[in-house]
Design a protein around this motif. Structure first.
Motif, PDB file in Angstrom:
ATOM      1  N   ASN A  36       0.848  -1.181   0.000  1.00 33.37           N
ATOM      2  CA  ASN A  36       0.000   0.000   0.000  1.00 33.37           C
ATOM      3  C   ASN A  36       0.888   1.236   0.000  1.00 33.37           C
ATOM      4  OD1 ASN A  36      -2.291   1.624   0.149  1.00 33.37           O
ATOM      5  ND2 ASN A  36      -2.259   1.649   2.383  1.00 33.37           N
ATOM      6  N   ALA A  37       0.698   2.109  -0.968  1.00 31.38           N
ATOM      7  CA  ALA A  37       1.461   3.354  -1.054  1.00 31.38           C
ATOM      8  C   ALA A  37       0.486   4.498  -1.270  1.00 31.38           C
ATOM      9  CB  ALA A  37       2.481   3.301  -2.187  1.00 31.38           C
ATOM     10  N   GLU A  38       0.712   5.603  -0.541  1.00 25.63           N
ATOM     11  CA  GLU A  38      -0.200   6.732  -0.625  1.00 25.63           C
ATOM     12  C   GLU A  38       0.586   8.038  -0.519  1.00 25.63           C
ATOM     13  OE1 GLU A  38      -4.410   8.254   1.432  1.00 25.63           O
ATOM     14  OE2 GLU A  38      -3.249   6.603   2.311  1.00 25.63           O
ATOM     15  N   GLY A  39       0.418   8.897  -1.487  1.00 20.27           N
ATOM     16  CA  GLY A  39       1.009  10.219  -1.455  1.00 20.27           C
ATOM     17  C   GLY A  39      -0.047  11.260  -1.133  1.00 20.27           C
ATOM     18  N   TYR A  40       0.337  12.292  -0.394  1.00 16.09           N
ATOM     19  CA  TYR A  40      -0.664  13.276   0.033  1.00 16.09           C
ATOM     20  C   TYR A  40      -0.062  14.677   0.089  1.00 16.09           C
ATOM     21  CZ  TYR A  40       1.649  12.870   4.591  1.00 16.09           C
ATOM     22  OH  TYR A  40       2.580  12.868   5.602  1.00 16.09           O
ATOM     23  N   TYR A  41      -0.977  15.642   0.032  1.00 13.56           N
ATOM     24  CA  TYR A  41      -0.614  17.053   0.191  1.00 13.56           C
ATOM     25  C   TYR A  41      -1.642  17.676   1.121  1.00 13.56           C
ATOM     26  CZ  TYR A  41      -0.143  22.040  -0.859  1.00 13.56           C
ATOM     27  OH  TYR A  41       0.007  23.402  -0.750  1.00 13.56           O
ATOM     28  N   LYS A  42      -1.163  18.352   2.178  1.00 14.85           N
ATOM     29  CA  LYS A  42      -2.069  18.969   3.152  1.00 14.85           C
ATOM     30  C   LYS A  42      -1.579  20.362   3.496  1.00 14.85           C
ATOM     31  CE  LYS A  42      -2.134  17.545   7.514  1.00 14.85           C
ATOM     32  NZ  LYS A  42      -2.452  16.741   8.719  1.00 14.85           N
ATOM     33  N   LYS A  43      -2.523  21.311   3.536  1.00 17.58           N
ATOM     34  CA  LYS A  43      -2.211  22.678   3.921  1.00 17.58           C
ATOM     35  C   LYS A  43      -3.197  23.120   4.996  1.00 17.58           C
ATOM     36  CE  LYS A  43      -1.184  27.287   2.118  1.00 17.58           C
ATOM     37  NZ  LYS A  43       0.217  27.224   2.535  1.00 17.58           N
ATOM     38  N   VAL A  44      -2.662  23.626   6.098  1.00 17.36           N
ATOM     39  CA  VAL A  44      -3.479  24.072   7.224  1.00 17.36           C
ATOM     40  C   VAL A  44      -3.190  25.551   7.476  1.00 17.36           C
ATOM     41  CG1 VAL A  44      -4.026  23.754   9.665  1.00 17.36           C
ATOM     42  CG2 VAL A  44      -3.474  21.773   8.238  1.00 17.36           C
ATOM     43  N   LYS A  45      -4.247  26.364   7.461  1.00 18.56           N
ATOM     44  CA  LYS A  45      -4.114  27.805   7.655  1.00 18.56           C
ATOM     45  C   LYS A  45      -4.740  28.232   8.977  1.00 18.56           C
ATOM     46  CE  LYS A  45      -4.297  29.017   2.728  1.00 18.56           C
ATOM     47  NZ  LYS A  45      -4.985  29.872   1.715  1.00 18.56           N
ATOM     48  N   GLY A  46      -4.180  29.322   9.536  1.00 19.69           N
ATOM     49  CA  GLY A  46      -4.775  29.923  10.728  1.00 19.69           C
ATOM     50  C   GLY A  46      -4.238  29.400  12.037  1.00 19.69           C
ATOM     51  N   ILE A  47      -3.074  28.747  12.025  1.00 16.48           N
ATOM     52  CA  ILE A  47      -2.486  28.294  13.288  1.00 16.48           C
ATOM     53  C   ILE A  47      -1.811  29.482  13.983  1.00 16.48           C
ATOM     54  CG2 ILE A  47      -2.130  25.950  12.435  1.00 16.48           C
ATOM     55  CD1 ILE A  47       0.845  26.662  12.097  1.00 16.48           C
ATOM     56  N   THR A  48      -1.727  29.422  15.287  1.00 11.52           N
ATOM     57  CA  THR A  48      -1.043  30.458  16.044  1.00 11.52           C
ATOM     58  C   THR A  48       0.300  29.935  16.530  1.00 11.52           C
ATOM     59  OG1 THR A  48      -2.031  29.811  18.161  1.00 11.52           O
ATOM     60  CG2 THR A  48      -3.247  31.407  16.813  1.00 11.52           C
ATOM     61  N   ALA A  49       1.262  30.847  16.690  1.00 11.13           N
ATOM     62  CA  ALA A  49       2.586  30.440  17.173  1.00 11.13           C
ATOM     63  C   ALA A  49       2.500  29.849  18.570  1.00 11.13           C
ATOM     64  CB  ALA A  49       3.535  31.648  17.155  1.00 11.13           C
ATOM     65  N   ARG A  50       1.545  30.344  19.371  1.00  8.16           N
ATOM     66  CA  ARG A  50       1.410  29.847  20.741  1.00  8.16           C
ATOM     67  C   ARG A  50       0.875  28.421  20.788  1.00  8.16           C
ATOM     68  NH1 ARG A  50      -1.991  33.612  24.387  1.00  8.16           N
ATOM     69  NH2 ARG A  50      -3.297  33.745  22.511  1.00  8.16           N
TER      70      ARG A  50
END
Length: 846
Positions: A647-661
C-alpha cells in the motif's frame, strides 16, 4: 333411593338421550371422587417416608402443593418408593449427600413454530437461525421452522444476515400454530472492506479510505497488552506521537488538538490518563474504532488533521457477563447486565493501584511525566508526591421496538496530582500543598428509527465538559496561583439515510454545536484575577451521495455548510472518497477534503499547570486566534495477492490559521504572537506479508512539513514536529490462544534550534541559529508483548499477558531547549522518553 328419584324426574321431563349423557357425567364424577378418596396427599407420604427411612426431603411448597398419590406398598424399599412416586407425579426425586432428597418439577418441553417473512416484500426468509437456550434450527425455503423449547420464559433469538435480530419469549408463540413473523432489513451503512487484516488481525481498510478496528477479533501489537485505540492507531503509517503520549498524537504532521476524537458520537477534549501516557477511554468498552486521515464524511466537523471514532457494543446482551482485571498501573471491573430481552446495561470502572502498591511501571510513568515540572524543578523539599486517576463508563442499549433503538452513554474521567512543599523560612517550618486535576464528564442520548426499508433517521444529543485546574503554592513568595481551563459543549445532530436503490444512498442532516471555553488566572498576593469566557454557536447542514456502481468501485461525494453566528461567517466544505479496482489485484484510491475547527490549544511552558499539563483550550476570536482551515488531497495504490499487501499513498495537506502559541516554540519565537500556516507533503508506505498464523510488516513514512509565518524573520522553516523519515518493523504470531509480537520503531529525530556556538548570548538573551536548523538524535525503540487466554472452568475465562516497552533501555531524547544559567551561558534542558518499562496483566471474566 336418591339416584332412583333423580332418574324418575329426568324421565318425566327430558328425553332418553339427555338422560344417558347426564348419567354418564354422574358416574364419572362419582368415580373421580372415589379415586380421590383412595389417594393421600404427597406431603403425608413424604412425612411417612422420613419417619420410616431416616431421609430428609427438600422442596418448595408450591412444588408439591395439591398433589395426591395412591399409598405406596409398605413392602417397597426406599428406592422403589421413589420410582413409584416418579411415575405417579411429574416430579423428579434426586438423592443427595447426607441422606437428603430434593424434589423438583420435571422440565417438560414443547414445540413452537413460525414462518419468517421480509416485512416489506413479504417474501419467505430461508436460512435464518432460530436459537433457544438448548436447541437451534434453520428456517427452510418456505421460511418455516420448528424449535423445541423447555420453558415459557425462554428467550428465542431469530437472526438473519442483513436483517435486524429479533428477541421473543417462548410464551409469545401459539402452541400448534405456525404464526407469521416479519423481519426488518438491517439498515446500517457499512463501508466495504477492501484490505482485511491490515498489519494484524482486526484492522481493515475500507473503500472510503478509513481504517476500521474490530477489538472482538483483534490480534496483538508490539508493546501492547490491552486494546487501546490511541496506541493502536500509532502502528499505522503516517501517525506518530512526538513525545510517546496518547495526548499528543500527530496525524500527518498535525498537532493533537487538530484531531477529532469521538466516543459514541460525543466529542472528547481529554484523551489521556496519567497526563497523557495512558488512554482515558477504557479499552474494555471499545468494541470498534475507526480512523480517517482524509476523505472524511461531511457529517463530521473539526479535526483538520484526522478523526478517531470509538464505539461501544451496540448488541443487546442476553446473558450476564462480568470481569475483573489488574495490571501494573491500574485495576478495572466490567459488567454487562441484561434487563429483559430488549435491553442491557454495561458498567465499567478503572482506577490506579498507587494506593496499594507502587510498581516499577508506575515509577517509570511518574518519572516521565514529572520531567522539567514544578514537581522536579522546585528548590524545596517535596513530599507525598502522587499521581492518581480513575474513570467510570455506563452504556444502556434498548431496542424499544423492532424499528426503534435507543442508547444512553455516560463517562467520567479524573486525573489528579498532589504534592507538598516544605521549607524552613525565618526559622519557621512552612508547608503548602500544590495540586493539579484534570476531569471530563460526558453524556449522550442516541436514537435511531427505521421508518421503512428505504429510510432511517438518527438523532443524537450530547453534553461534554472538560475541567483542568491547578493550585500552585509558592513558599518563597507566600503566594497561591490558581489556574483553570474549562470547556463545555452541547451538540445536536439529526441525520437521515435514504436508500434510493441497492447502489445509491443519500445522507442528509443538520448539526448544532455550542462550545464555551473559559480561562482563569487567579493570584492571591498581590491580588490579580483574569478570566476570559467565550462562546461560539455553529449551525451546519451536510449532504452526501454514496454510489456503488459495482463491487469493484465505491464513490462518496459530499458537502458541508457551516454558519458561525458569532462571526457571521459561512464556510462550505466539499468532501470526496473514491476507490476503484483497476486491475484484478490493484485498487486505486482518491481522497480529498476541506475542513475547519473553532477550538485549539495554546502552550505556555513557563507557568501553565505546574508544567505537567502545558496545553489549555481556547476558542477562535476571529482576531489573534483565527478559525483553523485545512485542505488535503491524497492518491493511493494497493496491491493484495497471495498474502502480500503493498500500500502506497502520497498526500498534500495545507493548514491555515495556526497560532505560534499553539506550536510549542521554545526558541527565539517562544514569546512571539503570530498567525501562520503549515504545509505537509508526504508518502505513507506499507509492506505486509501474512501467513496462516504469522503477520510481518514494514512501514515507511516520509514527510516534508514546513511552516509559513509572514511576520517571522524566517518566513519558512521546518515544523516543530516534522519527522522526515519514520520506519516501523513488526511481527505478530498467534497459535490457538497464545499471541506474541515484537517490533522496532525508528525515526530521524525532531527538529531543534541550538545557540550559535561562537556567540551564544547577545543582549542578555540566547542567540539562536536559524529556527529548527538542527536535529535531535535518531529515535530507536524495540517493544515486545505476549498474551495467553485460557479457561479456569466451564464458565470462567482468564487472560494474562506481559509487555516490555523500550526493551534495549535506549535513552531517546524527545525534546530539548535552552535557558540562561547563573554563569550567563545557555544551559540545555533535555526531556527523555520512557526507559525500559515492563507491564503485566491478568483478567478473569465470566
Amino acid at each position: 333411593m336418591i339416584q332412583k328419584s333423580i332418574l324418575h324426574y329426568i324421565k318425566v321431563n327430558y328425553s332418553w338421550h339427555a338422560i344417558a349423557a347426564l348419567w354418564l357425567l354422574f358416574c364419572i364424577f362419582s368415580s373421580h371422587a372415589q379415586d380421590i378418596d383412595n389417594k393421600i396427599a404427597l406431603i403425608d407420604v413424604i412425612s411417612d417416608l422420613e419417619d420410616r427411612f431416616q431421609y430428609k426431603f427438600t422442596f418448595a411448597d408450591d412444588t408439591i402443593e395439591g398433589i395426591f398419590v395412591p399409598p405406596p406398598n409398605v413392602e417397597y424399599s426406599f428406592e422403589e418408593v421413589l420410582k413409584f412416586l416418579d411415575l405417579q407425579t411429574n416430579l423428579r426425586y434426586s438423592i443427595l449427600a447426607n441422606n437428603f432428597v430434593s424434589i423438583n418439577k420435571k422440565s417438560s418441553s414443547f414445540v413452537i413454530c413460525g414462518v419468517l417473512k421480509d416485512n416489506y416484500t413479504k417474501s419467505f426468509l430461508q436460512g435464518a437461525s432460530v436459537q433457544g437456550k438448548k436447541t437451534a434450527v434453520i428456517s427452510n425455503s418456505n421460511g418455516e421452522f420448528e424449535l423445541e423449547v423447555f420453558a415459557d420464559t425462554e428467550t428465542i433469538i431469530i437472526g438473519h444476515l442483513g436483517y435486524n435480530t429479533l428477541y421473543r419469549l417462548a410464551n409469545s408463540f401459539v402452541v400448534n400454530e405456525c404464526s407469521e413473523i416479519f423481519m426488518d432489513v438491517k439498515t446500517e451503512t457499512l463501508s466495504e472492506v477492501i484490505l482485511s487484516n491490515y498489519i494484524v488481525k482486526g484492522i481493515d481498510k475500507t473503500s472510503d479510505g478509513s481504517f476500521q478496528i474490530d477489538y472482538k477479533n483483534f490480534g496483538i501489537l508490539p508493546g501492547l497488552i490491552e486494546a487501546d485505540v490511541l496506541q493502536t492507531v500509532q502502528a499505522l503509517p503516517g501517525i506518530q506521537s512526538a513525545d510517546e503520549t496518547v495526548s499528543n498524537i500527530n496525524i500527518r504532521g498535525g498537532t493533537h488538538d487538530q484531531n477529532l476524537i469521538l466516543w459514541d458520537g460525543i466529542k472528547m477534549y481529554q484523551s489521556g490518563h496519567f497526563f497523557g501516557l495512558i488512554s482515558a477511554i477504557n479499552p474494555l468498552i471499545t468494541r470498534k474504532a475507526k480512523l480517517l486521515k482524509n476523505g472524511t464524511s461531511p457529517e463530521f466537523t473539526d479535526g483538520v488533521s484526522g478523526t478517531m471514532i470509538m464505539n461501544t457494543d451496540t448488541a443487546i446482551n442476553d446473558d450476564f457477563r462480568a470481569g475483573i482485571g489488574v495490571n501494573m498501573i491500574n485495576t478495572d471491573v466490567f459488567s454487562d447486565i441484561p434487563l429483559g430481552n430488549k435491553s442491557s446495561i454495561q458498567v465499567t470502572a478503572r482506577k490506579s493501584i498507587r494506593d496499594i502498591a507502587e510498581t516499577p511501571t508506575y515509577s517509570q510513568y511518574s518519572d516521565r511525566i514529572s520531567q522539567d515540572s514544578e514537581v522536579e524543578g522546585q528548590n524545596f523539599l517535596t513530599s507525598d508526591i502522587g499521581f492518581d486517576f480513575y474513570d467510570v463508563n455506563l452504556r444502556w442499549n434498548y431496542n424499544v421496538t423492532h424499528k426503534d433503538k435507543l442508547r444512553i452513554n455516560f463517562l467520567t474521567i479524573n486525573n489528579e496530582l498532589v504534592f507538598s512543599e516544605n521549607a524552613t523560612i525565618d526559622n519557621t517550618l512552612i508547608s503548602r500543598q500544590s495540586s493539579l486535576s484534570q476531569n471530563s464528564f460526558a453524556g449522550g442520548v442516541w436514537y435511531q428509527r427505521n421508518w421503512n426499508d428505504k429510510f432511517r433517521s438518527v438523532l443524537q444529543i450530547y453534553e461534554t465538559d472538560y475541567i483542568l485546574k491547578s493550585i500552585n503554592a509558592n513558599l518563597q513568595q507566600e503566594q497561591r496561583f490558581l489556574q483553570k481551563n474549562t470547556v463545555s459543549e452541547t451538540g445536536l445532530k439529526l441525520k437521515g439515510y435514504y436508500d434510493f436503490n441497492d447502489k445509491i444512498t443519500f445522507l442528509n442532516g443538520y448539526q448544532f454545536i455550542e462550545t464555551g471555553v473559559s480561562n482563569l488566572n487567579d493570584i492571591d498576593s498581590p491580588v490579580f484575577r483574569e478570566k476570559r469566557d467565550r462562546v461560539i454557536r455553529t449551525h451546519s447542514l451536510f449532504s452526501q451521495i454514496h454510489y456503488t456502481p459495482h463491487r469493484s468501485a465505491s464513490f462518496n461525494l459530499g458537502v458541508r455548510y457551516n454558519y458561525n453566528d458569532k462571526f457571521n461567517t459561512h464556510i462550505v466544505e466539499p468532501r470526496l472518497s473514491y476507490n476503484q479496482e483497476v486491475f484484478k489485484y490493484f485498487n486505486i484510491e482518491i481522497l480529498g477534503e476541506f475542513k475547519h475547527q473553532n477550538t485549539s490549544q495554546i502552550i505556555n511552558f513557563q507557568n501553565d499547570f505546574l508544567g505537567i499539563e502545558k496545553r489549555r483550550w481556547v476558542l477562535s476570536n476571529d482576531d489573534d486566534i483565527p478559525v483553523i482551515k485545512s485542505r488535503q488531497i491524497s492518491l493511493g495504490l494497493q496491491y493484495n495477492r497471495f498474502g502480500w499487501l503493498v500500500n502506497a499513498e502520497g498526500y498534500y495537506k495545507k493548514v491555515k490559521g495556526i497560532t505560534a502559541r499553539s506550536q510549542g516554540f521554545q526558541n527565539q519565537y517562544e514569546f512571539v504572537r503570530a498567525i501562520g500556516d503549515y504545509t505537509v507533503k508526504g508518502v505513507d508506505f506499507l509492506l505486509n506479508k501474512r501467513y496462516k498464523n504469522l503477520s510481518t510488516w514494514m512501514s515507511y513514512s516520509y514527510a516534508h512539513n514546513e511552516y509559513l509565518f509572514e511576520t517571522f524573520e524566517e518566513r519558512k522553516f521546518p515544523n516543530n514536529i516534522e519527522i522526515t523519515h519514520s520506519v516501523t518493523l513488526g511481527s505478530s504470531y498467534s497459535f490457538r490462544d497464545f499471541k506474541i509480537s515484537a517490533g522496532l520503531n525508528w525515526n530521524s529525530g525532531l527538529p531543534t534550534t541550538r545557540p550559535i556556538p561562537d556567540s551564544p548570548i547577545a543582549s542578555n538573551q540566547i542567540n539562536y541559529q536559524s529556527s529548527n536548523s538542527s536535529r535531535l538524535d535518531e529515535y530507536l525503540r524495540i517493544d515486545l508483548s505476549a498474551t495467553y487466554d485460557f479457561k479456569i472452568s466451564k464458565n470462567i475465562q482468564a487472560h494474562t499477558g506481559f509487555s516490555i516497552w523500550n526493551l534495549t533501555d535506549r535513552q531517546n531524547v524527545i525534546n530539548n531547549y535552552y535557558r540562561i544559567n547563573e554563569q550567563n551561558l545557555p544551559q540545555e534542558v533535555i526531556e527523555s522518553s520512557l526507559s525500559i518499562t515492563p507491564n503485566a496483566t491478568f483478567r478473569v471474566s465470566f
